[in-house]
Design a protein around this motif. Structure first.
Motif, PDB file in Angstrom:
ATOM      1  N   GLY A   1       0.744  -1.161   0.038  1.00 38.51           N
ATOM      2  CA  GLY A   1      -0.094   0.111   0.136  1.00 38.51           C
ATOM      3  C   GLY A   1       1.002   1.082  -0.027  1.00 38.51           C
ATOM      4  O   GLY A   1       0.435   2.339   0.307  1.00 38.51           O
ATOM      5  N   ILE A   2       2.050   1.050  -0.375  1.00 37.14           N
ATOM      6  CA  ILE A   2       3.030   2.350  -0.561  1.00 37.14           C
ATOM      7  C   ILE A   2       3.172   2.476  -1.894  1.00 37.14           C
ATOM      8  O   ILE A   2       3.575   1.958  -2.815  1.00 37.14           O
ATOM      9  N   ASP A   3       3.199   4.099  -2.397  1.00 42.23           N
ATOM     10  CA  ASP A   3       3.415   4.498  -3.536  1.00 42.23           C
ATOM     11  C   ASP A   3       4.618   5.105  -3.508  1.00 42.23           C
ATOM     12  O   ASP A   3       4.778   6.365  -3.464  1.00 42.23           O
ATOM     13  N   ALA A   4       5.676   4.359  -3.814  1.00 41.04           N
ATOM     14  CA  ALA A   4       7.134   4.865  -3.747  1.00 41.04           C
ATOM     15  C   ALA A   4       7.660   5.260  -5.058  1.00 41.04           C
ATOM     16  O   ALA A   4       7.424   4.257  -6.091  1.00 41.04           O
ATOM     17  N   PRO A   5       8.241   6.317  -5.450  1.00 37.89           N
ATOM     18  CA  PRO A   5       8.701   6.408  -6.721  1.00 37.89           C
ATOM     19  C   PRO A   5       9.956   5.411  -7.272  1.00 37.89           C
ATOM     20  O   PRO A   5      10.559   5.123  -6.275  1.00 37.89           O
ATOM     21  N   VAL A   6       9.991   5.136  -8.509  1.00 44.52           N
ATOM     22  CA  VAL A   6      11.025   4.381  -9.090  1.00 44.52           C
ATOM     23  C   VAL A   6      12.334   5.068  -8.555  1.00 44.52           C
ATOM     24  O   VAL A   6      13.045   4.307  -8.285  1.00 44.52           O
ATOM     25  N   GLU A   7      12.584   6.192  -8.747  1.00 41.70           N
ATOM     26  CA  GLU A   7      13.852   6.993  -8.501  1.00 41.70           C
ATOM     27  C   GLU A   7      14.200   6.692  -6.678  1.00 41.70           C
ATOM     28  O   GLU A   7      15.426   6.568  -6.699  1.00 41.70           O
ATOM     29  N   ARG A   8      13.276   6.315  -6.000  1.00 40.16           N
ATOM     30  CA  ARG A   8      13.508   6.119  -4.520  1.00 40.16           C
ATOM     31  C   ARG A   8      14.441   4.926  -4.606  1.00 40.16           C
ATOM     32  O   ARG A   8      15.656   4.825  -3.949  1.00 40.16           O
ATOM     33  N   PHE A   9      14.026   3.835  -5.320  1.00 38.67           N
ATOM     34  CA  PHE A   9      14.765   2.696  -5.207  1.00 38.67           C
ATOM     35  C   PHE A   9      15.936   2.584  -6.026  1.00 38.67           C
ATOM     36  O   PHE A   9      17.025   2.087  -5.633  1.00 38.67           O
ATOM     37  N   GLU A  10      16.001   3.477  -7.235  1.00 36.65           N
ATOM     38  CA  GLU A  10      17.224   3.669  -7.870  1.00 36.65           C
ATOM     39  C   GLU A  10      18.453   4.226  -7.395  1.00 36.65           C
ATOM     40  O   GLU A  10      19.585   3.987  -7.311  1.00 36.65           O
ATOM     41  N   ARG A  11      18.008   5.215  -6.564  1.00 40.86           N
ATOM     42  CA  ARG A  11      18.891   6.264  -6.008  1.00 40.86           C
ATOM     43  C   ARG A  11      19.160   6.095  -4.292  1.00 40.86           C
ATOM     44  O   ARG A  11      20.390   6.009  -3.906  1.00 40.86           O
ATOM     45  N   GLU A  12      18.143   6.143  -3.521  1.00 44.14           N
ATOM     46  CA  GLU A  12      18.159   5.952  -2.043  1.00 44.14           C
ATOM     47  C   GLU A  12      18.453   4.422  -1.635  1.00 44.14           C
ATOM     48  O   GLU A  12      19.611   4.273  -0.628  1.00 44.14           O
ATOM     49  N   PHE A  13      18.025   3.562  -2.156  1.00 45.98           N
ATOM     50  CA  PHE A  13      18.043   2.310  -1.868  1.00 45.98           C
ATOM     51  C   PHE A  13      19.352   1.280  -2.274  1.00 45.98           C
ATOM     52  O   PHE A  13      19.651   0.325  -1.637  1.00 45.98           O
ATOM     53  N   ALA A  14      19.813   1.502  -3.435  1.00 46.45           N
ATOM     54  CA  ALA A  14      20.622   0.851  -4.333  1.00 46.45           C
ATOM     55  C   ALA A  14      21.792   0.674  -3.344  1.00 46.45           C
ATOM     56  O   ALA A  14      22.474   1.695  -2.794  1.00 46.45           O
ATOM     57  N   GLY A  15      22.373  -0.431  -3.286  1.00 41.41           N
ATOM     58  CA  GLY A  15      23.561  -0.840  -2.520  1.00 41.41           C
ATOM     59  C   GLY A  15      23.257  -1.030  -0.864  1.00 41.41           C
ATOM     60  O   GLY A  15      24.281  -1.586  -0.195  1.00 41.41           O
TER      61      GLY A  15
END
Length: 226
Positions: free
Chosen positions: A37-51
């Motif tokens: 139920g979370i609307d997280a933008p793709v960019e968050r996964f690409e930038r904030e969470f990578a690694g």
């Protein structure tokens, strides 16, 4: 920082570095977030969470502490979905196998240092028969802090018995470049997901598209006149 006169070790991130798979991880994360139920933008996964480790990502995504049993269940749901998405496309990044062979032949000590869960590491390293190239594989379970902390790269240097300053790191994520720099290592950015200028701004000493065509000066510093 210039490349050490004689680098002794090469440390490779896994996802987005040895394999060009990050878009499949992002797809799995987007599906996971929607199921929660979370609307997280793709960019968050690409930038904030990578690694970063799942133990760090899920609490940040959910905005609360996540008990171990719930974390294990959510992580397995996400990672099994990723493996199903990527399995038909599993292939090493262009030139990876050849470069690993050259490095081994030149006497480099090689390690993988990745926040990827153990099952994901086996999926890639054994599925592509890359594991024999590496004398060590260091994972999230071996450190308490994920990237951008330098812990995982320093742990790799320790098990390789090499001074961090004599290590070259290949990494695709900004957090990974920060981690390599914090470890005092020569950082090579791989542009599978992140643009070259962003990796350079993060501190990458060298930027490459893949392993098939290394810049001439960088290749010479690695291999001399072989």
């Amino acid at each position: 920082m210039s490349l050490p006169p004689r680098p002794l070790a090469a440390i490779f991130d896994l996802d987005g570095t040895l394999v060009d798979n990050m878009r499949f991880h992002v797809q799995a994360w987007v599906a996971m977030s929607h199921s929660l139920g979370i609307d997280a933008p793709v960019e968050r996964f690409e930038r904030e969470f990578a690694g970063r480790r799942n133990e760090e990502i899920f609490p940040a995504l959910l905005g609360r502490p996540v008990p171990p049993e719930e974390l294990a269940r959510l992580a397995e749901q996400k990672e099994s979905h990723y493996r199903a998405l990527y399995a038909p496309h599993l292939t090493p990044l262009r030139g990876a196998r050849e470069l690993l062979g050259r490095l081994r032949g030149a006497g480099f000590r090689l390690a993988v240092a990745s926040a990827a869960p153990r099952a994901n590491r086996a999926f890639v390293l054994d599925g592509l028969e890359l594991r024999p190239f590496f004398s060590q594989v260091v994972g999230a379970e071996d450190v308490t802090r994920g990237k951008p902390a330098p812990d995982i790269f320093l742990a790799a240097a320790r098990v390789l018995e090499v001074d961090p300053a004599a290590c070259v790191v290949f990494e695709d994520a900004v957090h990974g470049i920060h981690a390599a720099r914090a470890a005092g290592m020569f950082a090579v950015g791989v542009t599978t997901l992140t643009p070259a200028e962003v990796l350079r701004e993060a501190g990458a000493h060298q930027v490459i598209e893949d392993f098939a065509s290394l810049p001439q000066e960088f290749e010479w510093r690695l291999f001399g006149g072989e």
